[in-house]
Structure formats: structure tokens, C-alpha cells
Design an enzyme around this catalytic site. Structure first.
Site, PDB file in Angstrom:
ATOM      1  N   GLY A  10       0.830  -1.194   0.000  1.00 29.03           N
ATOM      2  CA  GLY A  10       0.000   0.000   0.000  1.00 29.03           C
ATOM      3  C   GLY A  10       0.864   1.242   0.000  1.00 29.03           C
ATOM      4  O   GLY A  10       2.016   1.222  -0.421  1.00 29.03           O
ATOM      5  N   CYS A  11       0.314   2.315   0.511  1.00 30.21           N
ATOM      6  CA  CYS A  11       1.029   3.586   0.558  1.00 30.21           C
ATOM      7  C   CYS A  11       2.277   3.453   1.416  1.00 30.21           C
ATOM      8  O   CYS A  11       2.223   2.958   2.541  1.00 30.21           O
ATOM      9  CB  CYS A  11       0.114   4.664   1.140  1.00 30.21           C
ATOM     10  SG  CYS A  11       0.932   6.253   1.335  1.00 30.21           S
ATOM     11  N   TYR A  12       3.390   3.910   0.894  1.00 29.78           N
ATOM     12  CA  TYR A  12       4.635   3.747   1.633  1.00 29.78           C
ATOM     13  C   TYR A  12       4.691   4.588   2.889  1.00 29.78           C
ATOM     14  O   TYR A  12       5.471   4.302   3.793  1.00 29.78           O
ATOM     15  CB  TYR A  12       5.862   3.927   0.767  1.00 29.78           C
ATOM     16  CG  TYR A  12       6.007   5.174  -0.086  1.00 29.78           C
ATOM     17  CD1 TYR A  12       5.377   6.381   0.167  1.00 29.78           C
ATOM     18  CD2 TYR A  12       6.849   5.116  -1.196  1.00 29.78           C
ATOM     19  CE1 TYR A  12       5.561   7.485  -0.642  1.00 29.78           C
ATOM     20  CE2 TYR A  12       7.051   6.216  -2.010  1.00 29.78           C
ATOM     21  CZ  TYR A  12       6.397   7.403  -1.718  1.00 29.78           C
ATOM     22  OH  TYR A  12       6.589   8.497  -2.514  1.00 29.78           O
ATOM     23  N   TRP A  13       3.878   5.616   3.006  1.00 25.04           N
ATOM     24  CA  TRP A  13       3.860   6.414   4.231  1.00 25.04           C
ATOM     25  C   TRP A  13       3.495   5.547   5.428  1.00 25.04           C
ATOM     26  O   TRP A  13       4.026   5.726   6.523  1.00 25.04           O
ATOM     27  CB  TRP A  13       2.864   7.549   4.135  1.00 25.04           C
ATOM     28  CG  TRP A  13       3.134   8.580   3.101  1.00 25.04           C
ATOM     29  CD1 TRP A  13       4.297   8.784   2.398  1.00 25.04           C
ATOM     30  CD2 TRP A  13       2.214   9.558   2.638  1.00 25.04           C
ATOM     31  NE1 TRP A  13       4.147   9.831   1.538  1.00 25.04           N
ATOM     32  CE2 TRP A  13       2.868  10.332   1.653  1.00 25.04           C
ATOM     33  CE3 TRP A  13       0.896   9.870   2.942  1.00 25.04           C
ATOM     34  CZ2 TRP A  13       2.264  11.393   1.000  1.00 25.04           C
ATOM     35  CZ3 TRP A  13       0.283  10.926   2.284  1.00 25.04           C
ATOM     36  CH2 TRP A  13       0.967  11.674   1.325  1.00 25.04           C
ATOM     37  N   TYR A 153      -4.614  12.058   5.756  1.00 29.28           N
ATOM     38  CA  TYR A 153      -4.306  10.658   5.445  1.00 29.28           C
ATOM     39  C   TYR A 153      -3.546  10.018   6.605  1.00 29.28           C
ATOM     40  O   TYR A 153      -3.796   8.871   6.959  1.00 29.28           O
ATOM     41  CB  TYR A 153      -3.480  10.584   4.157  1.00 29.28           C
ATOM     42  CG  TYR A 153      -3.274   9.178   3.650  1.00 29.28           C
ATOM     43  CD1 TYR A 153      -4.156   8.626   2.721  1.00 29.28           C
ATOM     44  CD2 TYR A 153      -2.220   8.394   4.091  1.00 29.28           C
ATOM     45  CE1 TYR A 153      -3.984   7.333   2.256  1.00 29.28           C
ATOM     46  CE2 TYR A 153      -2.034   7.105   3.632  1.00 29.28           C
ATOM     47  CZ  TYR A 153      -2.921   6.588   2.711  1.00 29.28           C
ATOM     48  OH  TYR A 153      -2.742   5.299   2.255  1.00 29.28           O
TER      49      TYR A 153
END
Length: 174
Positions: A10-13, A153
Site C-alpha cells: 500500500g502507501c509507503y507512508w 491521510y
């Protein structure tokens, strides 16, 4: 012994923030890998046309944080049963994938995926893909959660994943 794994979920954050919560993690870098475009921009990766995944290179000290814990945390912090997505983040750039550098890592990744299949209902879709070029994400995306803790987010998606890791791996918290 210091080891690095390249993991996409998913989102690397989110992966970046969750891994930074664990003692023994010495570095986390948000990167793009697994695609065909050289030196892609964030905007290009977001289109899904480059073939790259948002990923992290997580570097850790195995004498402090066992490799199995790093991999079990990976399968805890994202849903490996979602194909080419994580929640509302949809596209191949958000796929669940592991990029082994050698046969030993490949064996560890397969074993971790097999362990995860015991706890997740449904089929694990995490791919084990060939290791290839890694391109750094934008500087402003490195350690994004720490730099932007009140960003929407981060509050809605990353913070719950960090909380899940803190609860599930409390013996290894930084």
C-alpha cells in the site's frame, strides 16, 4: 547483523511510519521499485503506468529485531488479501509485494507469507517479485508521518496502522 528488506504493502507512508515504531529498525526509505520506468516521478507512479510499487527499504539490526518479526509486522500492518489495493488506495502501485535480494531472503519471505496465511481469512495475494532497481521517493515523502502527523491521510490511515503495530509487537517498540 544489519539486514534490509524491500517490501510493498500500500502507501509507503504507512509502512514507513509503522516500521519506525520498532526498536532495531535503523533506517526506512520510501522508494519505488518493481516497474519498468527509469527514475519515475511520484506523479508518474501514481498513474499506475510505470509498473512500480510504492515500497520501503527497511533496514534493521537482527540482533535487536528478528527478521521474522519484521516480516510478521509487514503482514500485520497491511491487508495482504487485497489485490492491487489497500483500502481506498487502488492500483498496482499499491500492491502487496516482496522483493528478495537473494535466495535466503526469498525463503524467509515465502515462510512469512505462509505464516500469514494461517491468520488471514482469504487468499494471500502478496507477490514475491524479482529484485530490481530502486528509486527514492521524493524527499518530502521520507518519514512523512513524523513530519505531517495531523495530515488527514496520516490521521485516518497511517495512525491506525502504527497503533496496530504498537499493540501487536509491544515487546519490540522503540
Amino acid at each position: 547483523m544489519t539486514t534490509s528488506y524491500v517490501l510493498a504493502g500500500g502507501c509507503y507512508w504507512c509502512l514507513d511510519a509503522a516500521y519506525r515504531a520498532l526498536r532495531g529498525v535503523t533506517d526506512v526509505a520510501s522508494v519505488f521499485t518493481g516497474g519498468r520506468t527509469e527514475h519515475p516521478s511520484y506523479a508518474e507512479v501514481c498513474t499506475g503506468s510505470t509498473g512500480h510499487a510504492e515500497a520501503v527499504v527497511v533496514t534493521f539490526d537482527e540482533s535487536v529485531l528478528p527478521a521474522e518479526v519484521v516480516l510478521d509486522a509487514f503482514f500485520t500492518m497491511h491487508d495482504p488479501t487485497q489485490l492491487n489495493r489497500q483500502g481506498a488506495d487502488v492500483g498496482t502501485q499499491y500492491r502487496s509485494a516482496m522483493f528478495p535480494r537473494n535466495d535466503e531472503q526469498r525463503a524467509r519471505f515465502v515462510a512469512a507469507r505462509d505464516r500469514a496465511a494461517e491468520w488471514w481469512p482469504g487468499e494471500i495475494v502478496t507477490a514475491i517479485e524479482p529484485f530490481g532497481p530502486i528509486y527514492p521517493g521524493p524527499e518530502e515523502h521520507q518519514d512523512f508521518f513524523a513530519k505531517n502527523p495531523t495530515q488527514g491521510y496520516c490521521l485516518a490511515v497511517a495512525a491506525p496502522k502504527v497503533s496496530k503495530i504498537r499493540a501487536s509487537f509491544s515487546a519490540y517498540l522503540a
